[in-house]
Design an enzyme around this catalytic site. Structure first.
Site, PDB file in Angstrom:
ATOM      1  N   LYS A 298       0.785  -1.226   0.000  1.00 54.75           N
ATOM      2  CA  LYS A 298       0.000   0.000   0.000  1.00 54.75           C
ATOM      3  C   LYS A 298       0.823   1.286   0.000  1.00 54.75           C
ATOM      4  CE  LYS A 298      -4.512  -1.017   0.212  1.00 54.75           C
ATOM      5  NZ  LYS A 298      -5.557  -0.343  -0.574  1.00 54.75           N
TER       6      LYS A 298
ATOM      7  N   SER B  47       0.385  -9.985  -0.721  1.00 55.08           N
ATOM      8  CA  SER B  47       0.219  -8.535  -0.621  1.00 55.08           C
ATOM      9  C   SER B  47       0.514  -7.953   0.749  1.00 55.08           C
ATOM     10  CB  SER B  47      -1.205  -8.148  -1.028  1.00 55.08           C
ATOM     11  OG  SER B  47      -2.152  -8.743  -0.156  1.00 55.08           O
TER      12      SER B  47
END
Length: 510
Positions: A51, A305
């Site tokens: 992110k 992720s």
């Protein structure tokens, strides 16, 4: 059009804070599934998630006046950490609105990086509404976690790296989906440069906002969102992300909680790292794709992720992993209530190991047992197990897919002893955990006393632990313990343990 993102991705400013994460082979998975399986390791970023790429790229596109106002975002944790790090590096004040359900590890990480944290609501959507309210009240600049071209372009640098790093054949890339920023960016780049590569989104069954939108042909708002994979717990796919995704993505796969837990274990086995549920989502989708398509000899890549999960969640994850791997069947079986029934039942299981055994005496006729049995993930072993027991005259109820049974019933089997259990002795055992250990224990125990309670769960430790109740009086204690000493497993008597007296025995606490 999605091709307009190529220039934005190529010029995205992310590497002041992000690393070019490696693509690692997964040799154990590759051998198991007869495919070349790769993991893009975004869990190795400074904030343990991808992110920060999008957050920093967006911050770099703000004007000096916008930075002076300060920024605000709503996030379940990973976008918050990325934005907090970006703001810290650029000297910008940041306020993060996080759902109250956000894992504490993420909340603490945001605060450590100097951002102000406000906990509000139970979901990302509730936090987002509150953040928009503060934007107007305090004149702050809102940094969207996914539905922004600069955010999408920052995440798209992952796709750029994948194409550069995987120089040989690449058949499909699997990408986790929440609001869609990562999938949109990766798909836009890969499909422009290598349109032959399949790009497949993966999302939880209980937060499948992209699949709902794909099926409807328009964005759909889910009435309720599951929170297990908090990093992708979004009720509606983004407007801009959906515009890009519907033109670039080949398919979307939905995944159960158990399948996510199994993928977390798979990543650990191959990398010795622990992914968060959303981090393992893409790998779970990759495995499901292999199962449904029969793919063999292909090169398949999953984006790992993130790795931001609370340590105390690992107990739950471990509990669900074997079912998610289709290596454990959970069944309820009725057996005769008489000495030797446990042993006979275990003998019928053949080479299968028992992973869990819960039982409490109910009446003098039948015993209802809750059992976990190790099965082969290939073929129809689970169905054959149930069928084989039924053919031997045992009524069986398959609870493997029963969510209430897995979440609650397995921990509640028992209760106080009925009136016809006049006296009972309770013992706690441990024995070396190896195949056949439980059957060996029962064989040595013999049939001298009826078993009135039994609890066993294999937790992957070196020693198995059993709680055993025997229909025997305190006058039999010496004979029982002489016999148990011959079994040669360490044991402790627990007949007067107050927890047992309060919740399991037939005695009163007064």
């Amino acid at each position: 059009m999605p091709h307009r993102y190529i220039k934005k991705i190529l010029s995205a400013q992310v590497y002041d804070v992000a690393i070019e994460s490696p693509v690692d082979p997964a040799p154990l998975l590759s051998k198991r599934f007869d495919n070349n399986i790769l993991l893009k390791r975004e869990d190795l970023q400074p904030v343990f998630s991808f992110k920060l790429r999008g957050a920093y790229n967006k911050m770099m596109h703000l004007s000096d006046a916008e930075r002076a106002k300060g920024v605000i975002a709503a996030s379940a944790g990973n976008h918050a950490q990325g934005l907090a790090l970006a703001a810290l590096k650029l000297g910008v004040k940041a306020t993060i609105i996080m759902p109250k359900t956000t894992p504490q590890i993420k909340v603490d990480a945001v605060r450590r990086r100097g951002a102000k944290v406000v906990l509000h609501g139970d979901t990302y959507d509730e936090a987002s509404i509150h953040a928009q309210k503060l934007v107007n009240e305090k004149d702050l600049v809102y940094i969207h976690p996914y539905d922004d071209p600069d955010i999408i372009a920052g995440q798209g640098t992952i796709g750029m790296e994948i194409i550069r790093q995987v120089t040989g054949p690449l058949d499909a890339v699997f990408v986790p989906v929440g609001g869609g920023g990562l999938l949109a960016g990766v798909a836009a780049y890969i499909k422009y440069v290598r349109p032959d590569i399949k790009v497949i989104g993966v999302e939880p069954e209980d937060a499948a906002c992209l699949k709902a939108a794909m099926d409807a042909g328009r964005r759909v708002k889910l009435a309720q969102v599951g929170l297990f994979a908090d990093g992708v717990a979004v009720g509606q796919i983004g407007k801009e992300t959906f515009r890009v995704i519907r033109k670039t993505v080949d398919d979307v796969i939905t995944i159960s909680t158990d399948e996510m837990c199994a993928a977390i274990k798979d990543i650990f086995d191959d990398t010795r790292s622990i992914a968060e549920p959303a981090g393992a989502l893409a790998l779970a989708g990759l495995k499901k794709y292999i199962e449904s398509s029969g793919a063999r000899g292909q090169t398949l890549l999953a984006i790992d992720s993130g790795a931001n999960t609370n340590f105390d969640r690992l107990r739950y994850i471990s509990e669900r992993t074997e079912v998610g791997e289709k290596r454990e069947a959970i069944i309820s079986v009725t057996i005769p209530e008489r000495p030797g029934s446990f042993k006979k039942f275990c003998g019928l299981l053949g080479r299968r190991s028992i992973t869990e055994f819960n039982y409490r005496y109910g009446n003098s006729r039948d015993a209802q047992i809750f059992v976990g049995v190790q099965i082969s993930p290939d073929g129809n072993d689970r169905a054959e197990l149930v069928q084989g027991l039924e053919q031997k005259g045992y009524p069986v109820l398959d609870l493997t897919d029963n969510e209430m049974a897995k979440l609650h019933i397995r921990h509640m089997v028992g209760g106080h002893a009925p009136d016809d259990i006049k006296e009972e002795l309770l013992y706690r055992f441990q024995f070396p955990e190896r195949p056949g250990a439980l059957l060996n224990f029962l064989t040595q125990l013999g049939q001298q006393w009826n078993i009135s309670m039994f609890h066993y769960r294999n937790h992957g430790a070196a020693y198995g632990r059993v709680l055993l109740g025997l229909q025997a009086s305190k006058g039999d204690r010496k004979a029982v313990e002489t016999f148990l000493g011959q079994v040669q497993y360490p044991f402790t008597e627990e007949t007067d343990n107050p927890a047992y007296v309060s919740f399991l025995s037939g005695r009163t606490t007064s």
